[in-house]
Write a protein that holds these residues in place. Structure first.
Motif, short mmCIF file in Angstrom:
data_model
loop_
_atom_site.label_atom_id
_atom_site.label_comp_id
_atom_site.label_asym_id
_atom_site.label_seq_id
_atom_site.Cartn_x
_atom_site.Cartn_y
_atom_site.Cartn_z
N ARG A 1 0.71 -1.56 0.16
CA ARG A 1 0.17 0.00 -0.28
C ARG A 1 0.48 1.42 0.07
NH1 ARG A 1 -3.58 0.02 4.72
NH2 ARG A 1 -1.79 -0.51 5.88
N ILE A 2 -0.13 3.02 -0.65
CA ILE A 2 1.10 3.57 -0.60
C ILE A 2 0.22 4.99 0.65
CG2 ILE A 2 2.05 3.18 -2.57
CD1 ILE A 2 0.32 4.88 -3.95
N THR A 3 0.44 6.19 0.94
CA THR A 3 -0.22 6.93 1.39
C THR A 3 1.19 8.07 0.88
OG1 THR A 3 -1.33 8.12 2.87
CG2 THR A 3 0.93 6.07 3.91
N ALA A 4 0.67 9.61 1.58
CA ALA A 4 1.44 10.51 1.71
C ALA A 4 0.57 11.00 2.79
CB ALA A 4 1.25 11.24 0.25
N SER A 5 1.80 12.34 3.29
CA SER A 5 1.60 13.37 4.71
C SER A 5 0.10 13.68 4.59
CB SER A 5 2.60 13.23 4.79
OG SER A 5 3.82 13.60 4.98
N GLY A 6 -0.37 14.11 3.29
CA GLY A 6 -1.75 15.18 3.53
C GLY A 6 -1.19 16.38 3.13
N SER A 7 0.08 17.08 3.35
CA SER A 7 -0.16 18.35 2.86
C SER A 7 -0.12 18.56 1.61
CB SER A 7 1.22 19.25 3.30
OG SER A 7 1.47 20.44 2.84
N LEU A 8 -0.88 20.07 0.86
CA LEU A 8 -0.81 19.62 -0.82
C LEU A 8 -0.72 21.23 -0.81
CD1 LEU A 8 -3.46 17.38 -1.19
CD2 LEU A 8 -0.96 16.84 -1.41
N PRO A 9 -0.40 21.87 -2.18
CA PRO A 9 -0.39 23.21 -2.96
C PRO A 9 -1.89 22.98 -2.89
CG PRO A 9 0.23 21.41 -4.33
CD PRO A 9 -0.15 20.68 -3.19
N GLY A 10 -1.86 24.26 -2.95
CA GLY A 10 -3.22 24.54 -3.82
C GLY A 10 -4.67 24.82 -2.29
N ASP A 11 -5.38 25.48 -2.71
CA ASP A 11 -6.89 26.17 -1.59
C ASP A 11 -8.58 25.60 -1.48
OD1 ASP A 11 -7.44 27.46 -4.20
OD2 ASP A 11 -6.85 29.54 -2.97
N ASP A 12 -8.25 24.41 -2.80
CA ASP A 12 -9.31 23.96 -3.33
C ASP A 12 -9.67 22.81 -2.91
OD1 ASP A 12 -11.96 22.82 -4.27
OD2 ASP A 12 -10.81 22.68 -6.44
N PHE A 13 -9.99 22.49 -1.21
CA PHE A 13 -10.06 21.77 -0.25
C PHE A 13 -11.24 20.67 -0.94
CE2 PHE A 13 -11.94 18.77 2.79
CZ PHE A 13 -10.66 18.56 3.78
N ARG A 14 -12.09 20.90 -1.82
CA ARG A 14 -12.93 19.25 -2.32
C ARG A 14 -12.08 18.70 -3.26
NH1 ARG A 14 -18.41 19.82 -0.62
NH2 ARG A 14 -19.07 18.73 -3.54
N GLY A 15 -11.52 19.75 -4.29
CA GLY A 15 -10.68 19.08 -5.43
C GLY A 15 -9.68 18.17 -4.99
N ALA A 16 -8.83 18.57 -3.98
CA ALA A 16 -7.85 17.53 -3.33
C ALA A 16 -8.53 16.63 -2.55
CB ALA A 16 -6.86 18.77 -2.17
N LEU A 17 -8.93 16.32 -1.78
CA LEU A 17 -9.55 15.51 -1.04
C LEU A 17 -10.13 14.57 -2.51
CD1 LEU A 17 -10.64 13.55 1.15
CD2 LEU A 17 -12.83 14.70 1.26
N THR A 18 -11.18 14.82 -3.17
CA THR A 18 -10.94 14.02 -4.75
C THR A 18 -9.95 13.50 -4.75
OG1 THR A 18 -12.90 14.92 -5.00
CG2 THR A 18 -12.34 13.84 -6.74
#
Length: 317
Positions: A2-19
């Motif tokens: 399995r893979i994952t990531a820390s969670g911190s991302l660029p941008g300000d669109d939460f809904r797009g980032a979560l999708t």
């Protein structure tokens, strides 16, 4: 694997980032952290927005403990509510693991100021009170997400980039001319233990900290593969604890190819003589907030391919 990531991302669109995270990281999906939205979504402010019963305000030097919550702290709390509302809507029926990262008590104590100046780290009582308030807040957060996403497994990740510096006495005082006294291991463990049940501890700083995670009772650890000590990793895995090996060099702020990621994973895992299992994941060394938004999906897709090839190289799959 399995893979994952820390969670911190660029941008300000939460809904797009979560999708995007739900599509790219369906097994262990991080709730996006978007520092570009402002101080209430950044590392310290985001954690303080969870805390009830202690007040904090924002000064030119950073966050400060006060007698009452400030407008900035209330806005951070409101941002959490909006994000969780969006997550409840977008992740209906999600039955994977939802991973939520929160700044840990020692990184908060090393960053937040006392009312009279200098860091909370200098005050035994204040840092203990902060740790207790954070533990209560994280417990409430876990229960809230479990209620909103009843089919999901909620996983808390405690981010402690300052843990090694606190334990080694390397946190500078406000003047910059001195250092705060080191915090001994038992106190480091005591502040983290109420947060540890079923949770992961993440630290992307060089130095030894896995023993603190073990003694506190964390179920997993997320490490930067380039900074981790192999002996520490071997001892951690011998206990049967989960490990996220951060093979994506996030400090480079540029994409890395599949071959590079496989090479880095095998460098560590072959030295440890590890057979992949459910408790071993590949991930990012730290957050991706400093990256270009367009580079993130391709990097996570490369990580997924690298995980499959690493499995093959180690004799699984």
């Amino acid at each position: 694997m399995r893979i994952t990531a820390s969670g911190s991302l660029p941008g300000d669109d939460f809904r797009g980032a979560l999708t995007a995270m739900a599509e790219l990281l369906p097994d262990v999906t991080p709730l996006p952290e978007l520092p570009a939205r402002g101080v209430g979504s950044q590392f310290i402010g985001r954690a303080l927005g969870l805390i009830d019963g202690l007040g904090f305000d924002l000064q030119p030097a950073g966050w400060r403990l006060t007698h009452h919550p400030s407008a900035d702290q209330r806005r951070a709390a409101a941002q959490w509510r909006r994000d969780l509302d969006d997550a409840e809507e977008l992740l209906q029926g999600f039955d994977g693991t939802c991973k939520v990262a929160v700044a840990g008590p020692w990184s908060l104590a090393a960053s937040v100021e006392r009312p009279m100046g200098d860091r909370l780290l200098a005050d035994h009582g204040a840092r203990r009170e902060l740790a207790q308030a954070l533990a209560a807040a994280v417990g409430f957060l876990r229960d809230d997400i479990a209620r909103r996403l009843p089919e999901a497994t909620v996983l808390i990740q405690i981010d402690e980039p300052s843990l090694v510096a606190v334990g080694a006495g390397r946190v500078p005082t406000a003047s910059g001319f001195s250092r705060h006294r080191r915090v001994d291991g038992p106190e480091l463990v005591a502040a983290l233990a109420p947060l540890a049940a079923g949770a992961w501890l993440h630290c992307c700083a060089p130095g030894a900290w896995l023993d603190v995670a073990r003694r506190a009772g964390f179920a997993g650890a997320a490490v930067d593969s380039r900074l981790a000590d192999l002996d520490d990793l071997a001892a951690w895995l011998d206990d049967g604890s989960a490990l996220v090996l951060g093979v994506v060099d996030t400090a480079a702020t540029m994409p890395q190819g599949v071959d590079d990621l496989v090479r880095e994973a095998l460098r560590v895992l072959r030295a440890l003589q590890v057979t992949p299992g459910d408790g071993l994941l590949l991930g990012t060394a730290c957050g991706l907030a400093g990256w270009r938004l367009r580079d993130v999906p391709g990097q996570l897709e490369a990580l997924s391919r690298a995980a499959a090839l690493t499995d093959e190289a180690l004799g699984r799959g």
